[in-house]
Write a protein that holds these residues in place. Structure first.
Motif, PDB file in Angstrom:
ATOM      1  N   LEU A   1       0.665  -1.087  -0.113  1.00 35.06           N
ATOM      2  CA  LEU A   1      -0.077   0.172   0.009  1.00 35.06           C
ATOM      3  C   LEU A   1       0.651   1.250   0.058  1.00 35.06           C
ATOM      4  O   LEU A   1       0.325   2.268   0.066  1.00 35.06           O
ATOM      5  N   SER A   2       2.136   1.213  -0.326  1.00 40.63           N
ATOM      6  CA  SER A   2       2.915   2.192  -0.160  1.00 40.63           C
ATOM      7  C   SER A   2       2.955   3.186   1.029  1.00 40.63           C
ATOM      8  O   SER A   2       2.895   4.349   1.049  1.00 40.63           O
ATOM      9  N   LEU A   3       2.599   2.628   2.219  1.00 36.86           N
ATOM     10  CA  LEU A   3       2.509   3.531   3.490  1.00 36.86           C
ATOM     11  C   LEU A   3       3.865   3.844   4.122  1.00 36.86           C
ATOM     12  O   LEU A   3       3.991   4.721   4.827  1.00 36.86           O
ATOM     13  N   TYR A   4       4.959   3.246   3.642  1.00 37.41           N
ATOM     14  CA  TYR A   4       6.235   3.361   4.312  1.00 37.41           C
ATOM     15  C   TYR A   4       7.196   3.860   3.012  1.00 37.41           C
ATOM     16  O   TYR A   4       7.960   4.659   3.529  1.00 37.41           O
ATOM     17  N   THR A   5       7.112   3.332   2.200  1.00 40.80           N
ATOM     18  CA  THR A   5       8.035   3.764   0.948  1.00 40.80           C
ATOM     19  C   THR A   5       7.730   5.374   0.687  1.00 40.80           C
ATOM     20  O   THR A   5       6.872   5.595   0.232  1.00 40.80           O
ATOM     21  N   GLY A   6       8.848   5.849   0.500  1.00 39.20           N
ATOM     22  CA  GLY A   6       9.250   7.422   0.007  1.00 39.20           C
ATOM     23  C   GLY A   6       8.872   8.298   0.979  1.00 39.20           C
ATOM     24  O   GLY A   6       8.661   9.404   0.758  1.00 39.20           O
ATOM     25  N   LYS A   7       8.588   7.896   2.321  1.00 43.14           N
ATOM     26  CA  LYS A   7       8.257   8.894   3.238  1.00 43.14           C
ATOM     27  C   LYS A   7       9.545   9.392   3.908  1.00 43.14           C
ATOM     28  O   LYS A   7      10.720   8.796   3.915  1.00 43.14           O
ATOM     29  N   SER A   8       9.356  10.420   4.580  1.00 45.78           N
ATOM     30  CA  SER A   8      10.500  11.012   5.368  1.00 45.78           C
ATOM     31  C   SER A   8      11.117  10.174   6.593  1.00 45.78           C
ATOM     32  O   SER A   8      10.137   9.168   7.045  1.00 45.78           O
ATOM     33  N   GLU A   9      12.431  10.543   6.830  1.00 43.43           N
ATOM     34  CA  GLU A   9      12.730   9.674   8.191  1.00 43.43           C
ATOM     35  C   GLU A   9      11.908   9.871   9.382  1.00 43.43           C
ATOM     36  O   GLU A   9      11.944   8.937  10.089  1.00 43.43           O
ATOM     37  N   ALA A  10      11.449  10.916   9.628  1.00 45.42           N
ATOM     38  CA  ALA A  10      10.684  11.128  10.721  1.00 45.42           C
ATOM     39  C   ALA A  10       9.208  10.514  10.827  1.00 45.42           C
ATOM     40  O   ALA A  10       9.047   9.834  11.685  1.00 45.42           O
TER      41      ALA A  10
ATOM     42  N   LYS B   1       8.840   7.550   8.868  1.00 43.12           N
ATOM     43  CA  LYS B   1       9.354   6.144   9.025  1.00 43.12           C
ATOM     44  C   LYS B   1       9.412   5.855  10.511  1.00 43.12           C
ATOM     45  O   LYS B   1       9.105   4.934  10.900  1.00 43.12           O
ATOM     46  N   ARG B   2      10.102   6.620  11.251  1.00 38.25           N
ATOM     47  CA  ARG B   2      10.287   6.377  12.656  1.00 38.25           C
ATOM     48  C   ARG B   2       8.956   6.378  13.359  1.00 38.25           C
ATOM     49  O   ARG B   2       8.994   5.712  14.161  1.00 38.25           O
ATOM     50  N   ASP B   3       8.260   7.303  13.015  1.00 43.77           N
ATOM     51  CA  ASP B   3       6.940   7.185  13.685  1.00 43.77           C
ATOM     52  C   ASP B   3       6.237   6.013  13.379  1.00 43.77           C
ATOM     53  O   ASP B   3       5.341   5.381  14.464  1.00 43.77           O
ATOM     54  N   LEU B   4       6.017   5.720  12.168  1.00 43.34           N
ATOM     55  CA  LEU B   4       5.413   4.444  11.804  1.00 43.34           C
ATOM     56  C   LEU B   4       5.852   3.130  12.563  1.00 43.34           C
ATOM     57  O   LEU B   4       5.395   2.170  12.773  1.00 43.34           O
ATOM     58  N   GLN B   5       7.168   3.076  12.633  1.00 46.54           N
ATOM     59  CA  GLN B   5       7.959   2.030  13.435  1.00 46.54           C
ATOM     60  C   GLN B   5       7.491   2.031  14.780  1.00 46.54           C
ATOM     61  O   GLN B   5       7.342   0.848  15.375  1.00 46.54           O
ATOM     62  N   LEU B   6       7.599   3.102  15.312  1.00 45.57           N
ATOM     63  CA  LEU B   6       7.153   3.168  16.949  1.00 45.57           C
ATOM     64  C   LEU B   6       5.495   2.648  17.122  1.00 45.57           C
ATOM     65  O   LEU B   6       5.548   2.134  17.829  1.00 45.57           O
ATOM     66  N   LYS B   7       4.753   3.156  16.061  1.00 45.21           N
ATOM     67  CA  LYS B   7       3.272   2.938  16.009  1.00 45.21           C
ATOM     68  C   LYS B   7       3.128   1.172  15.895  1.00 45.21           C
ATOM     69  O   LYS B   7       2.423   0.685  16.512  1.00 45.21           O
ATOM     70  N   GLU B   8       3.974   0.560  15.296  1.00 44.88           N
ATOM     71  CA  GLU B   8       4.040  -0.703  14.963  1.00 44.88           C
ATOM     72  C   GLU B   8       4.255  -1.577  16.303  1.00 44.88           C
ATOM     73  O   GLU B   8       3.668  -2.549  16.452  1.00 44.88           O
ATOM     74  N   LEU B   9       5.647  -0.966  16.823  1.00 46.62           N
ATOM     75  CA  LEU B   9       5.910  -1.588  18.135  1.00 46.62           C
ATOM     76  C   LEU B   9       5.018  -1.544  19.134  1.00 46.62           C
ATOM     77  O   LEU B   9       4.710  -2.547  19.742  1.00 46.62           O
ATOM     78  N   ASN B  10       4.378  -0.344  19.353  1.00 45.67           N
ATOM     79  CA  ASN B  10       3.548  -0.005  20.296  1.00 45.67           C
ATOM     80  C   ASN B  10       2.263  -1.089  19.967  1.00 45.67           C
ATOM     81  O   ASN B  10       1.524  -1.549  21.084  1.00 45.67           O
ATOM     82  N   ASN B  11       1.657  -0.852  19.022  1.00 45.51           N
ATOM     83  CA  ASN B  11       0.505  -2.089  18.544  1.00 45.51           C
ATOM     84  C   ASN B  11       0.854  -3.185  18.540  1.00 45.51           C
ATOM     85  O   ASN B  11      -0.088  -4.095  19.238  1.00 45.51           O
ATOM     86  N   GLY B  12       2.084  -3.658  18.511  1.00 50.63           N
ATOM     87  CA  GLY B  12       2.404  -5.234  18.713  1.00 50.63           C
ATOM     88  C   GLY B  12       2.535  -5.482  20.453  1.00 50.63           C
ATOM     89  O   GLY B  12       2.024  -6.402  20.496  1.00 50.63           O
ATOM     90  N   ARG B  13       2.801  -4.350  20.868  1.00 50.00           N
ATOM     91  CA  ARG B  13       3.114  -4.657  22.486  1.00 50.00           C
ATOM     92  C   ARG B  13       1.592  -4.837  22.897  1.00 50.00           C
ATOM     93  O   ARG B  13       1.244  -5.727  23.899  1.00 50.00           O
ATOM     94  N   LEU B  14       0.662  -3.891  22.516  1.00 51.12           N
ATOM     95  CA  LEU B  14      -0.705  -4.034  22.863  1.00 51.12           C
ATOM     96  C   LEU B  14      -1.478  -5.268  22.528  1.00 51.12           C
ATOM     97  O   LEU B  14      -2.255  -6.029  23.169  1.00 51.12           O
ATOM     98  N   ALA B  15      -1.091  -5.757  21.376  1.00 45.89           N
ATOM     99  CA  ALA B  15      -1.599  -7.204  20.958  1.00 45.89           C
ATOM    100  C   ALA B  15      -0.920  -8.265  21.604  1.00 45.89           C
ATOM    101  O   ALA B  15      -1.763  -9.375  21.920  1.00 45.89           O
ATOM    102  N   MET B  16       0.225  -8.310  21.865  1.00 46.63           N
ATOM    103  CA  MET B  16       0.772  -9.319  22.956  1.00 46.63           C
ATOM    104  C   MET B  16       0.107  -9.364  24.280  1.00 46.63           C
ATOM    105  O   MET B  16      -0.244 -10.445  24.718  1.00 46.63           O
ATOM    106  N   LEU B  17      -0.314  -8.426  24.871  1.00 43.88           N
ATOM    107  CA  LEU B  17      -1.362  -8.349  26.098  1.00 43.88           C
ATOM    108  C   LEU B  17      -2.673  -8.843  25.635  1.00 43.88           C
ATOM    109  O   LEU B  17      -2.979  -9.380  26.663  1.00 43.88           O
ATOM    110  N   ALA B  18      -3.178  -8.297  24.525  1.00 53.75           N
ATOM    111  CA  ALA B  18      -4.470  -8.901  24.216  1.00 53.75           C
ATOM    112  C   ALA B  18      -4.635 -10.356  24.181  1.00 53.75           C
ATOM    113  O   ALA B  18      -5.382 -11.005  24.603  1.00 53.75           O
ATOM    114  N   ILE B  19      -3.565 -11.115  23.488  1.00 53.81           N
ATOM    115  CA  ILE B  19      -3.617 -12.396  23.227  1.00 53.81           C
ATOM    116  C   ILE B  19      -3.307 -12.936  24.550  1.00 53.81           C
ATOM    117  O   ILE B  19      -3.903 -14.227  24.867  1.00 53.81           O
ATOM    118  N   THR B  20      -2.646 -12.473  25.655  1.00 53.96           N
ATOM    119  CA  THR B  20      -2.447 -13.108  26.943  1.00 53.96           C
ATOM    120  C   THR B  20      -3.827 -12.905  27.665  1.00 53.96           C
ATOM    121  O   THR B  20      -4.201 -13.943  28.222  1.00 53.96           O
TER     122      THR B  20
END
Length: 149
Positions: free
Chosen positions: A94-103, A105-124
């Protein structure tokens, strides 16, 4: 960071897939004229709920082969690329990451990491709630899941 990212991605898939399996599996199995693989209480099969013996062994073999393939691609990518970013497999349809600024990209990486943490809690929580309450997650929280269907 890479291990947490991988576990987060799996947890996000599981957090969506667990309740969807409890909602849709009975209808899909009936349509395909296959046995219902949910437990007697309607829970998704798991170590705590039981029911894993009903899953065909071929499924587990396919998961292992798929996971090994993804890991081998990741290892090869990491070995070739000098500026490798952990978790970046080049899959961005979906080109959500490609061609974006470094800031961005870092914001998207942090969002993915935080959503992953929340999902780990949800599965538990899913596993604990089904084991303790002896009822499916979708039955314990109908306002979240049963309002859709």
């Amino acid at each position: 960071e890479l291990a947490e990212l991988k576990h987060g991605r799996l947890a996000m898939l599981a957090a969506a897939g667990w309740p969807m399996s409890e909602l849709l599996q009975p209808m899909i199995s009936q349509f395909l004229k296959q046995p219902d693989l949910l437990t007697r209480g309607g829970e998704a099969p798991s170590i705590l709920n039981g029911g894993l013996d009903q899953i065909p062994p071929f499924f587990f073999l396919a998961i292992i082969v798929f996971s090994g393939t993804v890991e081998s691609v990741a290892l090869k990518t990491r070995a070739i690329e000098v500026d490798y970013v952990p978790g970046d497999l080049g899959f961005d349809p979906l080109s959500l990451y490609t061609g974006k600024s470094e800031a961005t990209k870092r914001d998207l990486q942090l969002k993915e990491l935080n959503n992953g943490r929340l999902a780990m809690l949800a599965i538990t929580w899913y596993a604990a709630a089904e084991f303790i309450g002896k009822s499916a997650v979708v039955d314990g929280t109908p306002f979240l899941f049963k309002s859709i269907l």
